[in-house]
Design a protein around this motif. Structure first.
Motif, PDB file in Angstrom:
ATOM      1  N   GLN A 190       0.792  -1.224   0.000  1.00 15.33           N
ATOM      2  CA  GLN A 190       0.000   0.000   0.000  1.00 15.33           C
ATOM      3  C   GLN A 190       0.829   1.282   0.000  1.00 15.33           C
TER       4      GLN A 190
ATOM      5  N   ASP B 174       1.354   6.493  -1.940  1.00 14.71           N
ATOM      6  CA  ASP B 174       0.352   5.851  -1.079  1.00 14.71           C
ATOM      7  C   ASP B 174      -0.850   5.421  -1.911  1.00 14.71           C
TER       8      ASP B 174
ATOM      9  N   LYS C 182      -3.536   3.819  -0.747  1.00 12.49           N
ATOM     10  CA  LYS C 182      -4.780   3.984  -0.006  1.00 12.49           C
ATOM     11  C   LYS C 182      -5.383   5.369  -0.220  1.00 12.49           C
ATOM     12  N   SER C 183      -4.537   6.391  -0.187  1.00 13.26           N
ATOM     13  CA  SER C 183      -5.020   7.766  -0.382  1.00 13.26           C
ATOM     14  C   SER C 183      -4.906   8.215  -1.834  1.00 13.26           C
ATOM     15  N   ASN C 184      -4.304   7.367  -2.684  1.00 15.06           N
ATOM     16  CA  ASN C 184      -4.076   7.697  -4.097  1.00 15.06           C
ATOM     17  C   ASN C 184      -3.305   9.008  -4.246  1.00 15.06           C
ATOM     18  N   MET C 185      -2.254   9.156  -3.417  1.00 16.02           N
ATOM     19  CA  MET C 185      -1.482  10.388  -3.441  1.00 16.02           C
ATOM     20  C   MET C 185       0.014  10.101  -3.478  1.00 16.02           C
TER      21      MET C 185
ATOM     22  N   SER D 137       3.415  12.259  -2.337  1.00 16.77           N
ATOM     23  CA  SER D 137       3.869  13.449  -1.614  1.00 16.77           C
ATOM     24  C   SER D 137       5.379  13.564  -1.754  1.00 16.77           C
TER      25      SER D 137
ATOM     26  N   ASP E   2       1.991  17.707  -3.769  1.00 18.79           N
ATOM     27  CA  ASP E   2       1.271  16.440  -3.840  1.00 18.79           C
ATOM     28  C   ASP E   2       0.646  16.307  -5.226  1.00 18.79           C
TER      29      ASP E   2
END
Length: 210
Positions: free
Chosen positions: A38, A102, A104-107, A109, A122
């Motif tokens: 993840q 990530d 899970k957050s589709n991000m 950073s 981001d």
């Protein structure tokens, strides 16, 4: 100031400029600190190298100051040059970079901490196509590499720099392939595109045609 002292000071300025140029071209590879299904975290830092440079220039500064008080006040000129050179090198050299992908957050950073400030941004993970490397030819080191992410920004794909400078160390290619494995695109080409010099030549030729 005597002729010999002038030559010594000019030599010091020359060596400092060469050293500073090498620092500008110096890269500290990004290391994968966390590799899970993840989340993928990469970190890179030049803190140890910066501390070493600080100690070296600090020692030279103290020596010059001592010479200024004990031998000749003209040594204070050398102390000033050493101080300026040391600050410039540390200013350029220091960085601490963290990249987090990530699912899970589709991000994604990206955070870069430097002595002159912090840069962070981001973007959606779904917009990242792959990891790759920029390539540049160096007269002293041959081919050099810089880690990037290829992501869709608006209507086009952009190469987002996540490495810190160019290096002849091929670890950036390995890291890019590991990122692509995590992204699910292991077949994506790494280091297969043109060098920055080739791109510049093509851009210049295109401008001349118009």
């Amino acid at each position: 100031m005597s002729f010999i002292e002038t030559i010594v000071l000019r030599f010091h300025l020359y060596r400092s400029s060469i050293f500073l140029q090498k620092v500008k071209n110096r890269s500290f590879p990004m290391d994968i600190q966390r590799n899970e299904r993840q989340i993928l975290v990469l970190r890179g830092s030049s803190a140890v190298a910066t501390a070493l440079v600080f100690v070296i220039f600090g020692t030279l500064l103290v020596t010059s100051l001592y010479a200024g008080f004990a031998i000749s006040s003209r040594a204070f000129i050398a102390a000033l040059l050493i101080c300026v050179s040391g600050v410039a090198v540390c200013w350029v050299l220091f960085h601490r970079t963290v990249v987090e992908l990530d699912r899970k957050s589709n991000m994604v950073s990206v955070s870069k901490q430097m002595l002159h400030g912090k840069q962070s941004y981001d973007l959606p993970l779904s917009e990242v196509k792959q990891a790759d490397v920029d390539m540049r030819r160096s007269q002293s080191n041959g081919m050099t590499y810089r880690l990037v992410l290829v992501a869709r920004l608006g209507e086009s794909f952009e190469r987002l720099i996540i490495g810190h400078g160019f290096s002849s160390n091929r670890k950036s290619l390995t890291t890019a392939r590991l990122i692509n494995d995590w992204l699910g695109v292991p077949e994506a080409g790494v280091g297969t595109g043109p060098t920055l010099e080739d791109v510049q030549i093509a851009a210049t030729a295109l401008r001349q045609r118009h």
